[in-house]
Design a protein around this motif. Sequence first.
Motif, PDB file in Angstrom:
ATOM      1  N   ASP A   1       7.913   1.897   6.584  1.00 55.91           N
ATOM      2  CA  ASP A   1       8.451   3.176   7.045  1.00 55.91           C
ATOM      3  C   ASP A   1       8.595   3.215   8.563  1.00 55.91           C
ATOM      4  OD1 ASP A   1       8.646   4.208   4.470  1.00 55.91           O
ATOM      5  OD2 ASP A   1       6.606   5.024   4.520  1.00 55.91           O
TER       6      ASP A   1
ATOM      7  N   ARG B   1       0.836  -1.204   0.000  1.00 54.94           N
ATOM      8  CA  ARG B   1       0.000   0.000   0.000  1.00 54.94           C
ATOM      9  C   ARG B   1       0.868   1.251   0.000  1.00 54.94           C
ATOM     10  NH1 ARG B   1      -5.274  -0.718   1.545  1.00 54.94           N
ATOM     11  NH2 ARG B   1      -5.366   1.389   2.394  1.00 54.94           N
ATOM     12  N   ASN B   2       0.394   2.276  -0.683  1.00 49.60           N
ATOM     13  CA  ASN B   2       1.114   3.546  -0.679  1.00 49.60           C
ATOM     14  C   ASN B   2       1.074   4.212   0.687  1.00 49.60           C
ATOM     15  OD1 ASN B   2       2.087   3.716  -3.362  1.00 49.60           O
ATOM     16  ND2 ASN B   2       0.046   4.255  -4.084  1.00 49.60           N
ATOM     17  N   ASN B   3      -0.044   4.060   1.410  1.00 47.98           N
ATOM     18  CA  ASN B   3      -0.161   4.615   2.756  1.00 47.98           C
ATOM     19  C   ASN B   3      -1.274   3.882   3.486  1.00 47.98           C
ATOM     20  OD1 ASN B   3      -2.799   6.066   2.335  1.00 47.98           O
ATOM     21  ND2 ASN B   3      -1.560   7.182   0.827  1.00 47.98           N
TER      22      ASN B   3
ATOM     23  N   ASP C   1      -3.507   5.691   5.434  1.00 45.45           N
ATOM     24  CA  ASP C   1      -4.345   6.786   5.908  1.00 45.45           C
ATOM     25  C   ASP C   1      -5.799   6.372   6.111  1.00 45.45           C
ATOM     26  OD1 ASP C   1      -2.072   8.285   5.705  1.00 45.45           O
ATOM     27  OD2 ASP C   1      -2.653   9.355   3.887  1.00 45.45           O
TER      28      ASP C   1
ATOM     29  N   ASN D   1       4.444   2.865  -4.776  1.00 46.08           N
ATOM     30  CA  ASN D   1       5.691   3.134  -4.048  1.00 46.08           C
ATOM     31  C   ASN D   1       6.674   1.975  -4.144  1.00 46.08           C
ATOM     32  OD1 ASN D   1       4.655   5.557  -3.306  1.00 46.08           O
ATOM     33  ND2 ASN D   1       4.403   5.093  -1.140  1.00 46.08           N
TER      34      ASN D   1
ATOM     35  N   THR E   1       4.415  -0.848   9.181  1.00 43.78           N
ATOM     36  CA  THR E   1       4.711  -0.489   7.803  1.00 43.78           C
ATOM     37  C   THR E   1       6.225  -0.466   7.612  1.00 43.78           C
ATOM     38  OG1 THR E   1       4.903   1.912   8.071  1.00 43.78           O
ATOM     39  CG2 THR E   1       2.678   1.007   7.792  1.00 43.78           C
TER      40      THR E   1
ATOM     41  N   SER F   1      -0.402   3.603  16.499  1.00 40.96           N
ATOM     42  CA  SER F   1      -0.849   3.056  15.220  1.00 40.96           C
ATOM     43  C   SER F   1      -1.605   1.743  15.389  1.00 40.96           C
ATOM     44  CB  SER F   1       0.361   2.831  14.302  1.00 40.96           C
ATOM     45  OG  SER F   1       1.247   1.896  14.883  1.00 40.96           O
TER      46      SER F   1
ATOM     47  N   THR G   1      -5.776  11.348  -2.725  1.00 43.94           N
ATOM     48  CA  THR G   1      -4.393  10.899  -2.534  1.00 43.94           C
ATOM     49  C   THR G   1      -3.962   9.810  -3.516  1.00 43.94           C
ATOM     50  OG1 THR G   1      -5.138   9.329  -0.836  1.00 43.94           O
ATOM     51  CG2 THR G   1      -4.385  11.504  -0.088  1.00 43.94           C
TER      52      THR G   1
ATOM     53  N   THR H   1       3.244  -3.510   4.227  1.00 45.19           N
ATOM     54  CA  THR H   1       2.285  -3.255   5.312  1.00 45.19           C
ATOM     55  C   THR H   1       1.849  -4.582   5.921  1.00 45.19           C
ATOM     56  OG1 THR H   1       1.443  -1.312   4.127  1.00 45.19           O
ATOM     57  CG2 THR H   1       0.079  -2.182   5.913  1.00 45.19           C
TER      58      THR H   1
END
Length: 391
Positions: free
Chosen positions: A58, A10-12, A14, A161, A56, A35, A194, A98
């Motif tokens: 990140d 996933r890109n994010n 959110d 990404n 994630t 989170s 987004t 993720t």
Amino acid sequence: MKYFTIFASRNNIDDLGERIANVFAGDHKIEKNGSDYIVQTNSLFKKRKMAIRVLTEDTNPDYFASNIPGMMGFYDRIAFADENRKGLVLTQISVFNTVVALEADKELDAGQIQLCMALLSGMEGIGFLQDGTLLDSDGQVIVYPDGTSGPADFSPRACTNKVMGPEVKSEEGERRKRASIAYIRERNIPHLETLPELPPAADCLWKSEEDIARRAVALLIVIQYACDVAQGGDLAASKDFVTEMLRKFGVERHLTDNERELLQDENPAGQAAVNIAWQYEAYWALIWALGLVESLDFPDRICDCDYAIQVVSECDSFEEFYRKTAMRSREEIMDEADKIYRLHWACVNNRINGQEAPAGMNESIVVERRRGLFWMIGRFDEAWDDISMDT
């Protein structure tokens, strides 16, 4: 079992909190801790609690650095009954970024398992069971621990990404995105602000006009066989005809692996044939780009199959067909690709939420049109059968 894990690309994240709330709303109390989440039933008796941990690439790079290679090694050591499926599984694992780990305080009951599956579907992820079984986003088994394939019609899904790196914004991409969103808003179709921009046309790996023309002819011919398979026609006669047509137009080597498999299979699977028959819509996008169709209309009705056949059948050779083509501009093709990308998100969003595709769209038409457009622009330089359908 007390554990259920969702892996995704996933890109994010959110929207993850909203998805968890949608899945567990009503019968559960949800507490957020950083989170992570704690989900507990509202009942007075037989209370059940579930912890949902979110990681994630990140926020938890060490986890992914150590666990993803280990996961790939685990499945690489399994003797898959289908080596092609093994390759698809390993490809999918390689792009995970993720993880949503669900841990119940007691053995998961049928109701909790159903909720886990709903969250899996909403994330468009892969479900991992404690014994090593992998599930697709619809809950169908991809592969069992002994390497036996399940019924899932599985193909890897990767976010932009992971395939292209972090989104690179451009004036061209932003302009195109704004135009697509304006088109979508006019039709009261939901959109996601987004959702990333597509790259500038100059950064894509474009197929040549001749490659597009040969792909179109090869696809149209094999679609005729797929339709006969799906409708229970005379397959021997159909295969002879299709084989001769492929030879006549000189496009045998432009078949995809899936198309060759369908033609070579003594007992071709009906679903495989249906999947290829739907690619009339991808073919329609190709001949539109070649200037043989006036416009790509809103994707709420199937293409004109009689005309689709006619543009090739009235020709005696590939050269004659190719002389009729007049390639559209890259900018025009990129505009359509961006538009269908965002319309696809709207279809997926409604499906996940148990609703019909918005504005009467047919998601199968949207998917196949996207296949044709994205293959031409070479967004990720993917093979025809492996076009990413991330949203």
